[in-house]
Design a protein around this motif. Structure first.
Motif, PDB file in Angstrom:
ATOM      1  N   GLY A 160       0.838 -14.551   5.421  1.00 32.06           N
ATOM      2  CA  GLY A 160       0.860 -15.840   4.736  1.00 32.06           C
ATOM      3  C   GLY A 160       0.575 -16.952   5.732  1.00 32.06           C
ATOM      4  O   GLY A 160       0.951 -16.883   6.897  1.00 32.06           O
ATOM      5  N   LYS A 161      -0.090 -17.981   5.284  1.00 32.49           N
ATOM      6  CA  LYS A 161      -0.499 -19.056   6.180  1.00 32.49           C
ATOM      7  C   LYS A 161       0.668 -19.892   6.677  1.00 32.49           C
ATOM      8  O   LYS A 161       0.552 -20.623   7.655  1.00 32.49           O
ATOM      9  N   LYS A 162       1.821 -19.804   6.001  1.00 35.59           N
ATOM     10  CA  LYS A 162       2.979 -20.590   6.418  1.00 35.59           C
ATOM     11  C   LYS A 162       3.876 -19.828   7.397  1.00 35.59           C
ATOM     12  O   LYS A 162       4.858 -20.368   7.870  1.00 35.59           O
ATOM     13  N   CYS A 163       3.542 -18.580   7.676  1.00 37.91           N
ATOM     14  CA  CYS A 163       4.331 -17.789   8.609  1.00 37.91           C
ATOM     15  C   CYS A 163       3.963 -18.210  10.032  1.00 37.91           C
ATOM     16  O   CYS A 163       2.841 -18.009  10.475  1.00 37.91           O
ATOM     17  N   LEU A 164       4.911 -18.807  10.749  1.00 38.34           N
ATOM     18  CA  LEU A 164       4.617 -19.364  12.058  1.00 38.34           C
ATOM     19  C   LEU A 164       4.663 -18.334  13.177  1.00 38.34           C
ATOM     20  O   LEU A 164       4.090 -18.557  14.238  1.00 38.34           O
ATOM     21  N   SER A 165       5.321 -17.208  12.949  1.00 39.36           N
ATOM     22  CA  SER A 165       5.487 -16.219  14.005  1.00 39.36           C
ATOM     23  C   SER A 165       4.528 -15.051  13.796  1.00 39.36           C
ATOM     24  O   SER A 165       4.579 -14.376  12.771  1.00 39.36           O
ATOM     25  N   PRO A 166       3.651 -14.785  14.754  1.00 35.28           N
ATOM     26  CA  PRO A 166       2.735 -13.653  14.621  1.00 35.28           C
ATOM     27  C   PRO A 166       3.450 -12.327  14.820  1.00 35.28           C
ATOM     28  O   PRO A 166       4.516 -12.261  15.444  1.00 35.28           O
ATOM     29  N   CYS A 167       2.898 -11.267  14.290  1.00 33.85           N
ATOM     30  CA  CYS A 167       3.454  -9.936  14.473  1.00 33.85           C
ATOM     31  C   CYS A 167       2.322  -8.925  14.562  1.00 33.85           C
ATOM     32  O   CYS A 167       1.159  -9.261  14.319  1.00 33.85           O
ATOM     33  N   ARG A 168       2.662  -7.714  14.924  1.00 32.52           N
ATOM     34  CA  ARG A 168       1.672  -6.647  15.041  1.00 32.52           C
ATOM     35  C   ARG A 168       1.566  -5.909  13.719  1.00 32.52           C
ATOM     36  O   ARG A 168       2.572  -5.622  13.072  1.00 32.52           O
ATOM     37  N   LEU A 169       0.342  -5.583  13.326  1.00 29.04           N
ATOM     38  CA  LEU A 169       0.103  -4.779  12.131  1.00 29.04           C
ATOM     39  C   LEU A 169      -0.442  -3.427  12.564  1.00 29.04           C
ATOM     40  O   LEU A 169      -1.421  -3.352  13.298  1.00 29.04           O
ATOM     41  N   VAL A 170       0.216  -2.374  12.121  1.00 30.55           N
ATOM     42  CA  VAL A 170      -0.219  -1.014  12.433  1.00 30.55           C
ATOM     43  C   VAL A 170      -0.569  -0.303  11.136  1.00 30.55           C
ATOM     44  O   VAL A 170       0.231  -0.290  10.190  1.00 30.55           O
ATOM     45  N   LEU A 171      -1.761   0.257  11.098  1.00 34.16           N
ATOM     46  CA  LEU A 171      -2.215   1.019   9.939  1.00 34.16           C
ATOM     47  C   LEU A 171      -2.203   2.493  10.295  1.00 34.16           C
ATOM     48  O   LEU A 171      -2.813   2.914  11.285  1.00 34.16           O
ATOM     49  N   TYR A 172      -1.487   3.264   9.510  1.00 38.13           N
ATOM     50  CA  TYR A 172      -1.467   4.717   9.694  1.00 38.13           C
ATOM     51  C   TYR A 172      -2.061   5.340   8.440  1.00 38.13           C
ATOM     52  O   TYR A 172      -1.552   5.144   7.337  1.00 38.13           O
ATOM     53  N   ARG A 173      -3.166   6.075   8.613  1.00 38.21           N
ATOM     54  CA  ARG A 173      -3.780   6.733   7.458  1.00 38.21           C
ATOM     55  C   ARG A 173      -3.136   8.101   7.265  1.00 38.21           C
ATOM     56  O   ARG A 173      -3.068   8.917   8.184  1.00 38.21           O
ATOM     57  N   LEU A 174      -2.650   8.341   6.071  1.00 35.80           N
ATOM     58  CA  LEU A 174      -1.933   9.579   5.782  1.00 35.80           C
ATOM     59  C   LEU A 174      -2.824  10.794   5.989  1.00 35.80           C
ATOM     60  O   LEU A 174      -4.045  10.729   5.849  1.00 35.80           O
ATOM     61  N   THR A 175      -2.193  11.906   6.313  1.00 39.08           N
ATOM     62  CA  THR A 175      -2.907  13.170   6.370  1.00 39.08           C
ATOM     63  C   THR A 175      -3.195  13.626   4.935  1.00 39.08           C
ATOM     64  O   THR A 175      -2.559  13.148   3.989  1.00 39.08           O
ATOM     65  N   PRO A 176      -4.137  14.542   4.730  1.00 31.70           N
ATOM     66  CA  PRO A 176      -4.400  15.030   3.365  1.00 31.70           C
ATOM     67  C   PRO A 176      -3.147  15.569   2.678  1.00 31.70           C
ATOM     68  O   PRO A 176      -2.959  15.379   1.470  1.00 31.70           O
ATOM     69  N   GLU A 177      -2.282  16.230   3.441  1.00 33.47           N
ATOM     70  CA  GLU A 177      -1.051  16.775   2.861  1.00 33.47           C
ATOM     71  C   GLU A 177      -0.106  15.656   2.435  1.00 33.47           C
ATOM     72  O   GLU A 177       0.491  15.704   1.338  1.00 33.47           O
ATOM     73  N   GLN A 178       0.034  14.640   3.268  1.00 28.17           N
ATOM     74  CA  GLN A 178       0.885  13.501   2.924  1.00 28.17           C
ATOM     75  C   GLN A 178       0.317  12.735   1.734  1.00 28.17           C
ATOM     76  O   GLN A 178       1.070  12.276   0.866  1.00 28.17           O
ATOM     77  N   LEU A 179      -0.997  12.609   1.710  1.00 28.44           N
ATOM     78  CA  LEU A 179      -1.640  11.887   0.620  1.00 28.44           C
ATOM     79  C   LEU A 179      -1.469  12.616  -0.712  1.00 28.44           C
ATOM     80  O   LEU A 179      -1.267  11.979  -1.753  1.00 28.44           O
ATOM     81  N   GLU A 180      -1.497  13.927  -0.680  1.00 31.50           N
ATOM     82  CA  GLU A 180      -1.298  14.708  -1.901  1.00 31.50           C
ATOM     83  C   GLU A 180       0.088  14.469  -2.483  1.00 31.50           C
ATOM     84  O   GLU A 180       0.255  14.316  -3.700  1.00 31.50           O
TER      85      GLU A 180
END
Length: 231
Positions: free
Chosen positions: A127-147
């Motif tokens: 959000g544009k009003k959030c003054l504190s930055p943070c780290r974003l981590v994307l983890y793509r599920l394995t096929p088994e987890q996605l199932e």
């Protein structure tokens, strides 16, 4: 972490539990109506937050104001966020303030991130009003987890009689984590492992159900359930 039990929706109660993984201490135990939203528990947990603490939360407790509170307390957080959360990066080289924020396109990572891999955007704003930055981590599920996730989506969709949007289905291939822990203290490859410690909470509730049968209570009154729980 919460657990909901009882006999039916009207008779259910919800246990909210906050647990110190390093000491084994219960920081907060709160019992309330099962219909209460998990985020209603957040005010009860604020007094237990100390500087340099790491607060691990799941999707049910996600709230921007609490992330800001933890940051102000000089504490750390690690939490999942929903894929439909609006995420921005900041470009200070752009002179017009209204154009400095650019929305992150999470779909682009579907073409670049293999199953079971992670990627990080080191500085994002929720959000544009959030003054504190943070780290974003994307983890793509394995096929088994996605199932497993797809089966849950079908079950929820059938039960509640609605259809997920194509965007939601596509982005549900990711687990999205945000944290304000510096990368020198918490490297990218350790984030999903650290978050998995939440499973200890599941084991606590599983133990309570196996040995104390708290899921078979017949009472709908938090006061009476408290007597059973502490007794």
């Amino acid at each position: 972490m919460s657990w909901t039990g009882g006999s039916g929706k009207k008779a259910s109660v919800k246990i909210q539990l906050e647990y110190n993984l390093s000491t084994g201490e219960f920081l907060n135990v709160h019992v309330g109506p099962g219909k209460n939203n998990d985020r209603q528990f957040l005010p009860y947990s604020r007094n237990s937050i100390l500087p340099n603490d790491l607060c691990i939360r799941d999707l049910g407790y996600f709230k921007l104001t609490d992330l800001a509170f933890w940051h102000e307390q000089q504490a750390y957080f690690l939490t999942r966020i929903k894929a439909n959360t609006t995420i921005f990066t900041l470009n200070l080289t752009v002179k017009n303030p209204s154009e400095q924020f650019s929305q992150v396109d999470l779909h682009a990572y579907l073409d670049t991130l293999s199953y079971g891999e992670s990627a990080e955007i080191p500085e994002v704003y929720l959000g544009k009003k959030c003054l504190s930055p943070c780290r974003l981590v994307l983890y793509r599920l394995t096929p088994e987890q996605l199932e497993v996730r797809r089966k849950k989506q079908v079950k929820v969709s059938t039960s509640l009689k609605f259809d997920y949007s194509e965007k939601t289905i596509a982005l549900s291939e990711f687990n999205l984590f945000i944290t304000n822990v510096p990368c020198n203290k918490l490297p990218l490859h350790d984030i999903s492992k650290l978050y998995s410690l939440r499973w200890q909470m599941e084991l606590i509730f599983k133990t309570w159900k196996s040995y104390f049968n708290i899921h078979r209570t017949k009472t709908s009154k938090p006061q009476r359930f408290n007597c059973q729980l502490y007794g």
